[in-house]
Every structure is written in C-alpha cells, then in structure tokens.
Design an enzyme around this catalytic site. Sequence first.
Site, PDB file in Angstrom:
ATOM      1  N   ASP A   1       1.478   3.745  -7.061  1.00 52.74           N
ATOM      2  CA  ASP A   1       1.652   4.700  -5.969  1.00 52.74           C
ATOM      3  C   ASP A   1       1.293   4.054  -4.622  1.00 52.74           C
ATOM      4  O   ASP A   1       0.554   3.080  -4.575  1.00 52.74           O
ATOM      5  CB  ASP A   1       0.790   5.941  -6.200  1.00 52.74           C
ATOM      6  CG  ASP A   1       1.327   6.792  -7.336  1.00 52.74           C
ATOM      7  OD1 ASP A   1       2.507   6.638  -7.671  1.00 52.74           O
ATOM      8  OD2 ASP A   1       0.564   7.589  -7.886  1.00 52.74           O
TER       9      ASP A   1
ATOM     10  N   CYS B   1      -0.131  10.790  -6.543  1.00 55.25           N
ATOM     11  CA  CYS B   1      -0.345  11.941  -7.407  1.00 55.25           C
ATOM     12  C   CYS B   1      -1.192  13.001  -6.693  1.00 55.25           C
ATOM     13  O   CYS B   1      -1.616  12.820  -5.550  1.00 55.25           O
ATOM     14  CB  CYS B   1      -1.066  11.488  -8.666  1.00 55.25           C
ATOM     15  SG  CYS B   1      -2.744  10.994  -8.316  1.00 55.25           S
TER      16      CYS B   1
ATOM     17  N   CYS C   1      -7.418   6.764  -8.153  1.00 58.46           N
ATOM     18  CA  CYS C   1      -6.546   7.363  -7.149  1.00 58.46           C
ATOM     19  C   CYS C   1      -7.229   7.418  -5.789  1.00 58.46           C
ATOM     20  O   CYS C   1      -6.562   7.328  -4.749  1.00 58.46           O
ATOM     21  CB  CYS C   1      -6.148   8.771  -7.561  1.00 58.46           C
ATOM     22  SG  CYS C   1      -5.487   8.861  -9.226  1.00 58.46           S
TER      23      CYS C   1
ATOM     24  N   CYS D   1      -1.263   2.357 -10.813  1.00 56.96           N
ATOM     25  CA  CYS D   1      -0.135   3.250 -11.074  1.00 56.96           C
ATOM     26  C   CYS D   1       1.094   2.943 -10.228  1.00 56.96           C
ATOM     27  O   CYS D   1       2.159   3.494 -10.474  1.00 56.96           O
ATOM     28  CB  CYS D   1      -0.554   4.695 -10.811  1.00 56.96           C
ATOM     29  SG  CYS D   1      -1.038   4.923  -9.094  1.00 56.96           S
TER      30      CYS D   1
HETATM   31 FE1  FES Z   1      -1.315   7.000  -8.691  1.00 57.93          FE
HETATM   32 FE2  FES Z   1      -3.170   8.824  -8.735  1.00 57.93          FE
HETATM   33  S1  FES Z   1      -1.905   8.253 -10.375  1.00 57.93           S
HETATM   34  S2  FES Z   1      -2.631   7.532  -7.104  1.00 57.93           S
END
Ligand code: FES
Length: 129
Positions: free
Chosen positions: A37, A61, A105, A35
């Site tokens: 992140d 998230c 995640c 993702c």
């Molecule tokens: Fe990126 Fe959960 S969607 S860490």
Amino acid sequence: MEEYSDKVKDHYMNPRNTGIIENASGEGTVGNPVCGDIMTIYIDVDENEVLTDVKFSTFGCGAAIATSSMITEMAVGMTVDEAYNITRNDVAEELDGLPPIKMHCSNLAADALQAAIDNYRYRKENGEI
Ligand code: FES
C-alpha cells in the site's frame, strides 16, 4: 478476529484532513513493504517551523486511513522537529490501540510524515521555498 477501538472506527469512517495541499511546503510518499500500500502526506509550515496544515491521500487499508487521519490531527500545531519524532506507537496509543497484526499499517503514516518533513528541509536548504 480482533476488535478495532471506537476511535479507530471513527477515524476510518470519518477521516480528517484527506486530500492534497497545492504548493505544499513538503510532501512525502512511502510504500508499505508488507502489503504494497502507498501513502502520501503533504505539510504546510509557517515561518516559526510550525505545521499549519497536514493532509494525506492513500491507497491503504482501513487501519492506514485511521492512523493517517490521526497523525494529521496530532501533527498540526507541532514544530517540524516535534512532528518528526511521532512514532507509530504514539499514533496507535492515541487511537486506543491497534490489533498487533495491523501495526505495520501505522508505519505508513509515521514514515510518510517524516518523508514530507525531509522534503521540506531539503527544499528549504536549497532555497526552493
Ligand atoms: Fe496495507 Fe494496512 S494492509 S497499510
């Protein structure tokens, strides 16, 4: 839509140990390839190789926040070797489960903790701390 456990919701709404540690013994940042992140974990380690403080900061998230909060609580009081062996499954179990689509995640928390420990070991070997 899969439900989150009460524990996940609690750690998401009231995350523990957020922020940074100034002059930490080690810190590690990882990105989630799924993702994009990002997560950073900071650790303080005492002379017995025990984690005395663990903090996180993330652009992640809700599941990433909950898993990071959980892993900081699990890791404090462990030796660095014990903490290094915490897996994403351990964290998910401690949270009473995560929806399968959100398991990626929890990689962020476990990987960032390992990166922080790697950084601590490197700095110690090189006499930086
Ligand atoms: Fe990126 Fe959960 S969607 S860490």
